[in-house]
Enzyme design. Sequence first.
Site, PDB file in Angstrom:
ATOM      1  N   ASP A 106       0.783  -1.222  -0.164  1.00  0.00           N
ATOM      2  CA  ASP A 106      -0.039  -0.130  -0.053  1.00  0.00           C
ATOM      3  C   ASP A 106       0.930   1.087  -0.057  1.00  0.00           C
ATOM      4  O   ASP A 106       1.703   1.400   1.065  1.00  0.00           O
ATOM      5  CB  ASP A 106      -0.894   0.043   1.304  1.00  0.00           C
ATOM      6  CG  ASP A 106      -1.989   1.128   1.159  1.00  0.00           C
ATOM      7  OD1 ASP A 106      -2.189   1.447   0.031  1.00  0.00           O
ATOM      8  OD2 ASP A 106      -2.422   1.497   2.258  1.00  0.00           O
TER       9      ASP A 106
ATOM     10  N   ASP B 230      -3.159   2.722  -5.772  1.00  0.00           N
ATOM     11  CA  ASP B 230      -2.343   2.659  -4.893  1.00  0.00           C
ATOM     12  C   ASP B 230      -1.983   1.552  -3.998  1.00  0.00           C
ATOM     13  O   ASP B 230      -1.230   1.365  -3.170  1.00  0.00           O
ATOM     14  CB  ASP B 230      -2.511   3.867  -3.975  1.00  0.00           C
ATOM     15  CG  ASP B 230      -3.734   3.490  -3.075  1.00  0.00           C
ATOM     16  OD1 ASP B 230      -4.420   2.692  -3.165  1.00  0.00           O
ATOM     17  OD2 ASP B 230      -3.861   4.523  -2.070  1.00  0.00           O
ATOM     18  N   GLU B 231      -2.632   0.313  -4.572  1.00  0.00           N
ATOM     19  CA  GLU B 231      -2.393  -1.035  -3.584  1.00  0.00           C
ATOM     20  C   GLU B 231      -2.269  -2.158  -4.684  1.00  0.00           C
ATOM     21  O   GLU B 231      -3.110  -2.076  -5.664  1.00  0.00           O
ATOM     22  CB  GLU B 231      -3.262  -1.243  -2.502  1.00  0.00           C
ATOM     23  CG  GLU B 231      -4.997  -1.300  -3.111  1.00  0.00           C
ATOM     24  CD  GLU B 231      -5.826  -1.406  -2.045  1.00  0.00           C
ATOM     25  OE1 GLU B 231      -5.625  -2.320  -0.961  1.00  0.00           O
ATOM     26  OE2 GLU B 231      -6.940  -0.750  -1.900  1.00  0.00           O
TER      27      GLU B 231
END
Length: 418
Positions: A11, A126-127
């Site tokens: 993350d 974003d992950e």
Amino acid sequence: MMTRRWVAHLDMDAFYASVELLRYPELRGRAVVIGGGQRHQPVMQEDGTRHFSVLRDYAGRGVVTTATYEARALGVHSAMGMMKAAVLAPDAVLLPVDFDQYRAYSRRFKAAVAEIVPIIEDRGVDEIYLDLNGLPGVGEAVGGDPHGGVRALAQRIKDRVRDATGLSCSMGVTPNKLLSKLCSDLEKPNGLTILTEEDIPTRIWPLPAKRINGIGPKSTARLEALGIHTIGELAAAQPDWLIGQFGANYGAWLHEAAHGRDERAVVTWREPKSISRETTFERDLHAREDRDALGAIFTRLCEKLAGDLERKGYVAKTIGVKLRYTDFKIATREVTLPAHTADAKEIRQWAGRCLKKVPLDQRLRLLGVRAGALCKADEVPAFDAASVASERPVPYTLPLFDWDDAPMQAPTRRTMEG
């Protein structure tokens, strides 16, 4: 040497805000909130310094997209109303969102990870999840650390992300996706948490039950009303009792999740069900009084949606709209098209037809357009392709939606269902 399954969740740390700090390094260490409009762009001054907008001067209806950890320490968090955030952090710098830049950095960090790990599940901008099994050295002990091999691999991934982007990330490395998602948040920012089943009683059970991904606000409230606040208390509850309280599927899942059990595989690719675009207005808008503004916003949303479809290589068979009124009630309508499309004009036309089926006698807070029943543009069924070929030359019989055509009274049930 014990064979163990290893799954990682990576993350990025305060991703949008961190990307902006690369652009404006003078803001490092300050409370920064992302979520403004173009009017909040920094202005270069004659002395070579930048003038930044601050949250205390904000007026409008926007929400916080993300914030730096300094702003979070003041109570600001994602999805919070900007006016509320201004009360908590009036001196925080306010920056506009730049999704093109965030997507570029997203592609960059994922490409960097792919140089090391071949099996990656993309879970958003974003992950990502990573399947670390079978990679060289992952199961080896290093010195006195029985998990030294997987720890070194995870650190190598983190270093590669920083080298490629200048950004930090946090990782949870555990036997499954559920635990890894939870652990990636335990030591932010720039954290690395490695956990096995044996660590669950000491590391996981003391945490609030709501930290488990899948236990939302409503379930948290119900659990707390039943006297269950921590994951450990949830793990101690009898499975039959949980099933009686929450139903067979969710009750059984709560029991398994509290014990850290999750057999889901890392999926390298997943077909999206839909793509949508929506916007929350700075002020409430009315279909008649703000017809021109709404028309322009509506057209722009359809154009952006068409661009998303084209960029990702999809066409849609259903088009829908979403409206949120001043009383926060939501109305949605959807129509099935005669043929798949990614054309902005066609999306605008069919979305306009959907709008004719919703009441527009209240002011609006939000407007959105959605494309569903997706398939790859080069995989359109033969009968659908023939339909497209036969229909495209025919001129449109429906005009583009005019807000003056909007029904000012709630339509009948028959009309609403089309």
